[in-house]
Design a protein around this motif. Structure first.
Motif, PDB file in Angstrom:
ATOM      1  N   ARG A  49       8.127   8.228  -6.284  1.00  0.00           N
ATOM      2  CA  ARG A  49       8.555   9.489  -5.679  1.00  0.00           C
ATOM      3  C   ARG A  49       9.543   9.246  -4.541  1.00  0.00           C
ATOM      4  O   ARG A  49      10.612   9.854  -4.472  1.00  0.00           O
ATOM      5  N   ASP A  50       9.205   8.315  -3.648  1.00  0.00           N
ATOM      6  CA  ASP A  50      10.067   8.071  -2.485  1.00  0.00           C
ATOM      7  C   ASP A  50      11.418   7.480  -2.916  1.00  0.00           C
ATOM      8  O   ASP A  50      12.466   7.861  -2.385  1.00  0.00           O
TER       9      ASP A  50
ATOM     10  N   ALA B  78       3.588   6.903  -5.660  1.00  0.00           N
ATOM     11  CA  ALA B  78       4.197   7.274  -4.370  1.00  0.00           C
ATOM     12  C   ALA B  78       5.508   6.513  -4.169  1.00  0.00           C
ATOM     13  O   ALA B  78       6.472   7.059  -3.616  1.00  0.00           O
TER      14      ALA B  78
END
Ligand code: IPE
Ligand code: IPE
Ligand code: MG
Length: 253
Positions: free
Chosen positions: A46-47, A43
């Protein structure tokens, strides 16, 4: 709190490199096995990728697996390799949606066949994207890369492509796996460790270093903005005096 607009209007680093560290400790703090931390690191990737693409950063290099990481327990290495395959496949859509081109550096031949295959497919699929270049450092170490470059240059000299005296910074840079990739201006390491761990030793000669205690799975775009804002507040002198730098800035007006 630093906003996207605040940093995007100033000079952005063209290339940001990140040592994504602290997954194991993050998981342990929560009473979970280390692999739980790696899974939750996705995550953060991704960010960070989305935020970099939105800002207009041209290159983002992520240190995902080092040459030395092969020495970890077999179960952890296997889990990391299978997570890599799942992530590459799952995230290719995010890359396409964000116009991101995927590249990889490192000893890619040492990767398990299914990792190499999926990586190659994602690199090909994203090859015509024109936004952010996302460079994954996999089975990478700077000393491995430098030794390889020396071998390549020595072979070129033996083949009489050039003579020893021709060897300069440019020839050396071009023999590295990062040829065609500009040097990073900003290097971030998470997890509070203040070391480089065999990452891009040649390329970070003049990079600004930023160390944060945030563990990688907790890293989000606001942490990236904070690192960039810190970078933007620094004076990069490249061996010159502060007066010379401000004269130059004034002359450019
Ligand atoms: C970074 O997190 C991921 C890799 C090196 C693959 P770590 O796994 O090194 O986590 P810590 O440093 O042990 O907490
Ligand atoms: C560096 O982290 C490598 C990656 C982030 C892929 P490590 O966790 O392997 O580094 P050391 O062992 O703490 O120096
Ligand atoms: Mg670590």
């Amino acid at each position: 709190m630093i906003t996207k607009e605040q940093i995007a209007s100033k000079h952005l680093p063209g290339h940001i490199a990140i040592i994504m560290d602290g997954n194991g400790r993050w998981a342990r703090q929560k009473g979970n096995p280390r692999v739980f931390g790696h899974k939750n690191g996705v995550a953060a990737v991704r960010d960070t990728v989305e935020a970099s693409a939105e800002l207009g950063v041209k290159y983002l290099t992520l240190y995902a697996f080092s040459t030395e990481n092969w020495n970890r327990p077999r179960t952890e290495v296997d889990a990391l390799m299978s997570l890599l395959v799942t992530t590459i496949n799952k995230e290719t859509k995010t890359l396409m949606d964000n116009n991101v081109r995927l590249l990889a550096i490192g000893d890619l031949e040492s990767l398990p066949a299914n990792v190499a295959k999926n990586l190659k497919a994602a690199i090909e699929k994203t090859s015509t994207n024109t936004g952010l270049n996302l460079v994954l450092a996999l089975s990478y170490s700077a000393r491995w890369e430098i030794v390889n470059a020396v071998k390549k240059i020595a072979a070129d000299v033996a083949a009489k492509k050039f003579v020893v005296n021709d060897i300069d910074n440019e020839i050396f840079s071009n023999a590295l796996t990062t040829c065609n990739i500009p040097d990073p201006e900003l290097l971030i390491r998470t997890s509070g460790e203040n070391r480089i761990s065999n990452f891009l030793l040649w390329q970070i000669a003049y990079a600004e270093l930023y160390f944060t205690p945030t563990l990688w799975p907790d890293f989000r775009r606001e942490h990236l903005y904070a690192a960039i804002a810190d970078y933007q507040g620094r004076e990069r002198r490249f061996g010159k005096t502060s007066e010379q730098i401000s004269e130059n800035v004034n002359a450019k007006g």
